[in-house]
Scaffold this motif. Sequence first.
Motif, PDB file in Angstrom:
ATOM      1  N   VAL A 464       0.933  -0.895  -0.008  1.00  0.00           N
ATOM      2  CA  VAL A 464       0.076  -0.039   0.147  1.00  0.00           C
ATOM      3  C   VAL A 464       0.702   1.339   0.050  1.00  0.00           C
ATOM      4  CG1 VAL A 464      -2.126  -0.973   1.328  1.00  0.00           C
ATOM      5  CG2 VAL A 464      -0.193   0.194   2.414  1.00  0.00           C
ATOM      6  N   THR A 465       0.230   2.470  -0.635  1.00  0.00           N
ATOM      7  CA  THR A 465       1.127   3.498  -0.495  1.00  0.00           C
ATOM      8  C   THR A 465       0.256   4.493   0.532  1.00  0.00           C
ATOM      9  OG1 THR A 465       1.690   3.563  -2.783  1.00  0.00           O
ATOM     10  CG2 THR A 465       1.865   5.642  -1.842  1.00  0.00           C
ATOM     11  N   LEU A 466       1.355   5.065   1.588  1.00  0.00           N
ATOM     12  CA  LEU A 466       0.907   5.767   2.617  1.00  0.00           C
ATOM     13  C   LEU A 466       1.528   7.229   2.658  1.00  0.00           C
ATOM     14  CD1 LEU A 466       1.287   3.336   5.499  1.00  0.00           C
ATOM     15  CD2 LEU A 466      -0.833   3.596   4.021  1.00  0.00           C
ATOM     16  N   LEU A 467       0.846   8.330   3.092  1.00  0.00           N
ATOM     17  CA  LEU A 467       1.517   9.471   3.333  1.00  0.00           C
ATOM     18  C   LEU A 467       2.702   9.091   4.320  1.00  0.00           C
ATOM     19  CD1 LEU A 467      -1.517  11.900   3.085  1.00  0.00           C
ATOM     20  CD2 LEU A 467       0.131  11.662   1.512  1.00  0.00           C
ATOM     21  N   ASP A 468       3.570   9.909   4.072  1.00  0.00           N
ATOM     22  CA  ASP A 468       4.832   9.680   4.976  1.00  0.00           C
ATOM     23  C   ASP A 468       4.757  10.623   6.008  1.00  0.00           C
ATOM     24  OD1 ASP A 468       7.163   8.649   6.116  1.00  0.00           O
ATOM     25  OD2 ASP A 468       8.490   9.278   4.657  1.00  0.00           O
ATOM     26  N   ARG A 469       3.981  10.417   7.119  1.00  0.00           N
ATOM     27  CA  ARG A 469       3.756  11.207   7.989  1.00  0.00           C
ATOM     28  C   ARG A 469       3.473  10.624   9.288  1.00  0.00           C
ATOM     29  NH1 ARG A 469      -1.422  14.839   6.558  1.00  0.00           N
ATOM     30  NH2 ARG A 469      -0.010  15.443   4.714  1.00  0.00           N
ATOM     31  N   PRO A 470       3.497  11.120  10.561  1.00  0.00           N
ATOM     32  CA  PRO A 470       3.152  10.485  11.779  1.00  0.00           C
ATOM     33  C   PRO A 470       1.889   9.760  11.792  1.00  0.00           C
ATOM     34  CG  PRO A 470       4.416  12.381  12.200  1.00  0.00           C
ATOM     35  CD  PRO A 470       4.105  12.411  10.826  1.00  0.00           C
ATOM     36  N   GLY A 471       1.549   8.335  12.005  1.00  0.00           N
ATOM     37  CA  GLY A 471       0.343   8.003  12.383  1.00  0.00           C
ATOM     38  C   GLY A 471       0.016   7.138  11.158  1.00  0.00           C
ATOM     39  N   GLY A 472       0.848   7.380   9.898  1.00  0.00           N
ATOM     40  CA  GLY A 472       0.156   6.700   8.768  1.00  0.00           C
ATOM     41  C   GLY A 472       0.321   5.182   8.962  1.00  0.00           C
ATOM     42  N   ILE A 473       1.611   4.494   9.669  1.00  0.00           N
ATOM     43  CA  ILE A 473       1.765   3.288   9.699  1.00  0.00           C
ATOM     44  C   ILE A 473       0.901   2.732  10.986  1.00  0.00           C
ATOM     45  CG2 ILE A 473       3.377   1.420  10.373  1.00  0.00           C
ATOM     46  CD1 ILE A 473       3.933   2.166   7.852  1.00  0.00           C
ATOM     47  N   ALA A 474       0.609   3.496  11.943  1.00  0.00           N
ATOM     48  CA  ALA A 474      -0.155   3.026  12.916  1.00  0.00           C
ATOM     49  C   ALA A 474      -1.655   3.021  12.676  1.00  0.00           C
ATOM     50  CB  ALA A 474      -0.152   4.163  14.204  1.00  0.00           C
ATOM     51  N   GLN A 475      -2.135   3.893  11.617  1.00  0.00           N
ATOM     52  CA  GLN A 475      -3.507   3.343  10.943  1.00  0.00           C
ATOM     53  C   GLN A 475      -3.575   2.226  10.447  1.00  0.00           C
ATOM     54  OE1 GLN A 475      -4.359   6.748   8.972  1.00  0.00           O
ATOM     55  NE2 GLN A 475      -4.486   8.145  10.416  1.00  0.00           N
ATOM     56  N   LEU A 476      -2.511   1.917   9.690  1.00  0.00           N
ATOM     57  CA  LEU A 476      -2.637   0.555   8.675  1.00  0.00           C
ATOM     58  C   LEU A 476      -2.408  -0.848   9.925  1.00  0.00           C
ATOM     59  CD1 LEU A 476      -2.257  -1.126   6.250  1.00  0.00           C
ATOM     60  CD2 LEU A 476       0.356  -0.895   6.300  1.00  0.00           C
ATOM     61  N   THR A 477      -1.609  -0.716  10.812  1.00  0.00           N
ATOM     62  CA  THR A 477      -1.358  -1.777  11.670  1.00  0.00           C
ATOM     63  C   THR A 477      -2.681  -1.607  12.494  1.00  0.00           C
ATOM     64  OG1 THR A 477      -0.152  -0.166  13.392  1.00  0.00           O
ATOM     65  CG2 THR A 477       1.128  -1.717  11.782  1.00  0.00           C
ATOM     66  N   ASN A 478      -3.226  -0.859  12.829  1.00  0.00           N
ATOM     67  CA  ASN A 478      -4.490  -0.727  13.800  1.00  0.00           C
ATOM     68  C   ASN A 478      -5.536  -1.551  13.196  1.00  0.00           C
ATOM     69  OD1 ASN A 478      -5.933  -0.023  16.177  1.00  0.00           O
ATOM     70  ND2 ASN A 478      -7.383   1.080  14.547  1.00  0.00           N
ATOM     71  N   TYR A 479      -5.691  -1.194  11.551  1.00  0.00           N
ATOM     72  CA  TYR A 479      -6.563  -2.163  10.989  1.00  0.00           C
ATOM     73  C   TYR A 479      -6.347  -3.598  10.709  1.00  0.00           C
ATOM     74  CZ  TYR A 479      -9.376  -3.998   7.058  1.00  0.00           C
ATOM     75  OH  TYR A 479     -10.095  -4.655   6.224  1.00  0.00           O
ATOM     76  N   LEU A 480      -5.215  -3.967  10.647  1.00  0.00           N
ATOM     77  CA  LEU A 480      -4.473  -5.306  10.579  1.00  0.00           C
ATOM     78  C   LEU A 480      -4.946  -5.791  11.762  1.00  0.00           C
ATOM     79  CD1 LEU A 480      -1.262  -5.066   9.033  1.00  0.00           C
ATOM     80  CD2 LEU A 480      -3.465  -5.619   7.822  1.00  0.00           C
ATOM     81  N   PHE A 481      -4.937  -5.121  13.133  1.00  0.00           N
ATOM     82  CA  PHE A 481      -5.303  -5.762  14.350  1.00  0.00           C
ATOM     83  C   PHE A 481      -6.853  -6.082  14.414  1.00  0.00           C
ATOM     84  CE2 PHE A 481      -7.129  -4.702  18.704  1.00  0.00           C
ATOM     85  CZ  PHE A 481      -6.639  -5.555  19.274  1.00  0.00           C
TER      86      PHE A 481
END
Length: 549
Positions: A464-481
């Motif tokens: 996936v392509t995300l915006l490189d800013r704080p919280g971007g990865i967190a949102q993705l991993t939170n959805y996976l959770f």
Amino acid sequence: MSSISANSIHAKFASDEDYEPNNKNEKSSNSSQNTLNIQNVKLGTSKSSIESLEHIPISISSTHNGKYQDYQIPVSPTLSCTTVSSMIDELRTESSFPDIIDSTHKLFDPNCDPENPIEVKFDEVLSARSIIQESIDKTPCKKSRLSSMCNMEIWFKKDYLQYTGSFKERGASHALLKLLANREKHINSQDIINPKYPIDFEGVIAASAGNHALALAYHGQLNNIPVTVVMPKYAPIMKINSCKQFNAQVIVRGNDLTESKQYAMYLAKIRNLVYINGYDHRDIIAGQGTTGIEICEQMGQFDAIIIPVGGGGLIAGVAVAIKQLRPNAMIIGAEAVRCPSFTNALKAGKPTHTPSYSSLADGLAVPVVGVNAFETAKNIIDKVVTVNEEHIALAILRLLEMEKAVVEGAGACGFAAVLANLVPELIGKRVVILLCGGNIDTSILGRCMDRGLAADGRLVRFKVTLLDRPGGIAQLTNYLFTVGVSLKDIFHERAWVKNDIFSVDVKCVVETKDWEHTFLLKDGLKQRYPNARFEDLEDKMMISRPSLH
């Protein structure tokens, strides 16, 4: 005190001239204080000086040609003459084998003559049964829990439960016991009972990728017969080490089994050894056929049997027994697509060379099927199918999870044919599948698990392509959770992103429960990240879907 691994030894031949025995003696007399001589082996230093050297020079006299070979052993702080001496026997043995085959020697195995192939008969299989019954385990044949998943009544013949982990013990035990019996009869009667069984020999030798070598080593040890095995370079380390534990002399030579076989036959000729072909000797074929007799005793009636095919000895022997005792049962062979030598032999009408590539089913990688095995099996086999690597991996995974059976790729090939939907005519039928080998390297097992999970849609990768800013990865991993998938690996890629400079590509490998769980993940990600891309998902679905219908 640490020991030196053979892998740490760098061997090199003398660049200018070979060491001659008289040169060796001269050097020994001039430097006796710095030399340790052990049966034609010279250590060119003393114990007190070892730590001051970078390498320890060793010269070993070859028993093959009398010439000397130099070895350089790297020095470690804990090295001593004791630890160096522990490697002497292995080095001397290795140096005693010729690197190349002398072309003046004509190599021919009289037991496997392409011009006069032998068709093994049922009475030979029946005789083998009585000969080996005290030295071979009668392995179980049980109904599988996987039957409902595959829509057929599956019974697994678990010959991987033999002591050395494969069906090969049947043929090896039979061949060795026949050798001993003929020699005993000759001693008592002073007459050669069968000219094809040598009387005066120094031991036996075979070429094998592992299972035949293991079986021959084990039963050779039981019967006090020296065993030498030549194994190709791709042979699993576990099988090599296991052969050594049974006191066999192991030689690793050849890029494939054909090259290993040529070398083994050459050593047999120059060292007075009996060469035993692991899949084409008539006693081997007859011994393997005892599996078929056992199945008929354990099963009663059945509709078909699926047998892994490599050199052809197993399917030939079992087919002879099954066609005699259950003439209406279908006999189906399953071989790896990376070495379909039996399929090619059937097309050509005779054994023909087939390129062999690395495969999870390494035990089936035989470039040319046996002439006797082919002659025996060609008219009584109903069908031969080829199985790809993904289905072999999936079969290993299914057997481990559902049957609690650790089976190697070659042994699982028959079940892989069912998972690949290559035998649809067996739906609703009573089917026996041979699980014939369980000697799989732990490292290979781990890879098989990953490949099997991927083929089953339970190990998935996406980007996936995300915006490189704080919280971007967190949102993705939170959805996976939230979805309930397990994140196995994650990788960020910034340099080769084709979008704007503030974007980052994130590659993930996740583990799901099943295909339904995978598609739930895919649909959710597509809604949140329209650019989400799943790799090979459709191809993987096509691999495992037949096993779900």
